[in-house]
Design a protein around this motif. Structure first.
Motif, short mmCIF file in Angstrom:
data_model
loop_
_atom_site.label_atom_id
_atom_site.label_comp_id
_atom_site.label_asym_id
_atom_site.label_seq_id
_atom_site.Cartn_x
_atom_site.Cartn_y
_atom_site.Cartn_z
N ASN A 183 0.85 -1.20 0.00
CA ASN A 183 0.00 0.00 0.00
C ASN A 183 0.88 1.24 0.00
N ASN A 225 0.23 8.79 -4.57
CA ASN A 225 -1.15 9.29 -4.65
C ASN A 225 -1.33 10.77 -4.35
N ARG A 280 -8.15 5.42 1.19
CA ARG A 280 -7.37 4.75 0.13
C ARG A 280 -6.32 5.67 -0.47
N ASP A 291 2.09 7.02 0.05
CA ASP A 291 0.99 6.20 -0.43
C ASP A 291 1.11 5.89 -1.92
N LEU A 292 1.35 4.64 -2.26
CA LEU A 292 1.53 4.23 -3.66
C LEU A 292 0.21 4.30 -4.41
N HIS A 343 -6.70 0.19 2.76
CA HIS A 343 -6.14 1.44 2.22
C HIS A 343 -5.84 1.35 0.74
#
Ligand SMILES: O=C(NCCCOc1c(-c2ccc(O)c(O)c2)oc2cc(O)cc(O)c2c1=O)[C@@H]1CCCN1C(=O)/C=C/c1ccc(O)c(O)c1
Ligand SMILES: [Ca+2]
Length: 481
Positions: free
Chosen positions: A98, A128, A149, A158-159, A192
């Protein structure tokens, strides 16, 4: 990807939390194989942040997908997978994709990273930030499914799993593990990530290696979704079409009932499983505690039963393993002070210590090895013996004394009342003498613990003092004299 891909006749996994790869390989050969365990869930295997004080959660802050951590290097990883598979024990890798580590620093393979720059793997395009609309860029409100998310969890980079490039790097990493012989994955922090993105990644995964599995076998894919029914918009059922899901309600409820919170009683378990609003059995991975909630602050934290409450822990695990609902996973912990929830594994000069096996089969050196406790180890075999048999002959005293059989292959009795239990019960089992596998086991023609005699009518007498060590009696077809 709901199938745990265990060797036939094996039905339980154990999370050997923070164990080193050589120790896991040895444990597969000397214990897990011989005692009928199905699989081991290992700690994250990819390079991760080196955090000050080496807290356990540093392994959940990836820096690259190189197989180099304090548990071992790639060669040791491959050796572990081979030796465990050869012992009949599968390997599930704890996959963290994540996010990546936060801030700047270096990882366990010596890789440096800074902000969103992870040389050789990810750069700012792959995260993100543009999708997150909160002021801080982090998750601020768990009631907003989008930000849960698309924003940073605990400040972690956050990928963007919606990116073809990111999906490519993640599936490349997972496929390398699949080709090395693993049976599947426990996927971290799925709450997430978008179910659609997870599904797209699953579709890119290879079939399992035919060196150890039949052709066309899909990887086991269990998604960590922390949902204890607290009313968040994100719920575990939203992920069940992608693969299996961790059922945190199980851990919460079983803790509440065995602790008798809100005057709840074991007799309420007559409809345990879907009847309690949990996922369908075939989509559910169940556990009494896990690495996060055994530290009190994780989901369902306060009611969760751990190795610290050993009698309750043995009773709850015996009930879980005897009951047909879900795929069962045991926790195997190291000791930590209950006020030091960040504390990492037993180590010397920042190297994780080897696991000490005492002459009596217990572990030393602050490794708890719950999976080696006789009452738990013997129930793993119980589950194997009764596999496929439905729950029958349910009995309760309307309070905290219950009993049930699994077809005619096994029978369990639990006394969690504050008074003695003395009952004649219908076991559904064939007449004969059986060894209780909680107080001991069958050794040739005698029982090292209690012997239970079942009459021609299937009935047997059970006495469990409320002061008994274990509060449980269990017999099965293979413990018959
Ligand atoms: O107090 C902490 N965290 C805030 C409360 C827990 O929040 C986290 C959750 C979390 C908690 C509750 C939820 O409902 C939820 O959706 C997510 O999942 C994580 C997953 C990770 O891979 C890495 C993390 O740092 C976290 C995390 O901090 C300490 C310090 C940093 C790590 N950590 C921790 O406590 C680390 C916890 C952790 C780490 C790995 C896990 O697989 C996990 O389930 C929890
Ligand atoms: Ca995310």
């Amino acid at each position: 990807q709901w199938d745990p891909n265990n060797v036939s006749g094996r039905h339980t996994a154990v999370h050997l939390f923070e164990w080193k790869w050589p120790d896991i390989a040895a444990e597969c050969e000397r214990f897990l194989g011989p005692y009928g365990f199905g699989a081991v869930q290992i700690s994250p295997a990819s390079e991760h942040r080196v955090a000050w004080g080496r807290p356990w959660w540093e392994r959940y802050q990836p820096v690259s997908y190189q197989l180099q951590t304090r548990s071992g290097n790639e060669a040791e990883f491959r050796d572990m997978v081979k030796r465990c598979n050869n012992a009949g024990v599968r390997i599930y890798v704890d996959a963290v994709f994540n996010h990546m580590a936060e801030g700047s620093g270096y990882g366990t393979a010596g890789s440096s990273y800074n902000g969103l720059d992870f040389p050789g793997i990810y750069s700012a395009f792959d995260f993100n930030d543009a999708k997150c609309h909160t002021a801080s860029g982090g998750i601020e409100n768990y009631n907003d499914a989008d930000q849960v998310r698309n924003c940073k969890l605990q400040g972690l980079a956050d990928l963007n799993q919606g990116s073809e490039y990111v999906r490519g790097k993640i599936s490349e990493y997972l496929n390398k593990l699949i080709d090395a012989g693993v049976a599947g994955f426990r996927v971290d922090a799925c709450k997430h990530m978008w179910p659609g993105d997870l599904g797209a990644i699953v579709n890119r995964l290879h079939d399992l290696s035919t060196e150890y599995f039949p052709a066309n076998t899909r990887p086991f894919f269990v998604q960590e979704v922390i949902d204890v029914g607290a009313g968040e918009p994100i719920t575990s059922d939203q992920y069940q079409h992608v693969g299996r899901v961790t059922e945190f309600k199980y851990s919460k409820f079983i803790g509440e009932v065995f602790r008798k919170w809100n005057n709840q009683k074991l007799s309420y378990f007559s409809n345990w499983g879907e009847g309690w609003g949990m996922l369908p059995s075939g989509s559910s991975l169940v556990f009494v505690d896990n690495h996060d909630n055994q530290r009190g602050h994780g989901a369902g934290g306060a009611s969760v039963i751990t190795f610290r409450d050993s009698k309750l822990y043995k009773m709850a695990n015996a009930f879980m393993i005897a009951h047909p609902y879900g795929y069962t996973r045991l926790m195997s912990s190291y000791y930590f002070d209950s006020h030091s929830t960040d504390q990492g594994p037993p180590s010397t000069n920042e190297n994780i210590n080897g696991v000490i096996i005492n002459s009596d089969g217990t572990c030393g050196g602050d490794w708890i090895c719950e999976h080696r406790w006789r009452q738990i180890r013997n129930m793993v075999q119980f589950r194997n013996v009764v596999s496929g048999q439905s729950l029958q002959n349910w009995w309760s005293n309307g309070n905290n004394q219950i009993a049930f059989s699994r077809g005619n292959k096994g029978f369990i009795v639990i006394n969690n009342d504050d008074w003695n239990m003395n009952e004649w019960l219908q076991t559904g089992m064939p007449a004969g003498s059986y060894c209780d596998v909680i107080s001991g086991e069958k050794h040739g023609s005698h029982c090292s613990g209690t012997t239970i005699t079942v009459g021609g009518d299937g009935r047997a007498h059970f006495h469990i003092s409320n002061h008994a060590d274990d509060g449980v009696i269990a017999i099965h077809q293979d413990s018959k004299l």
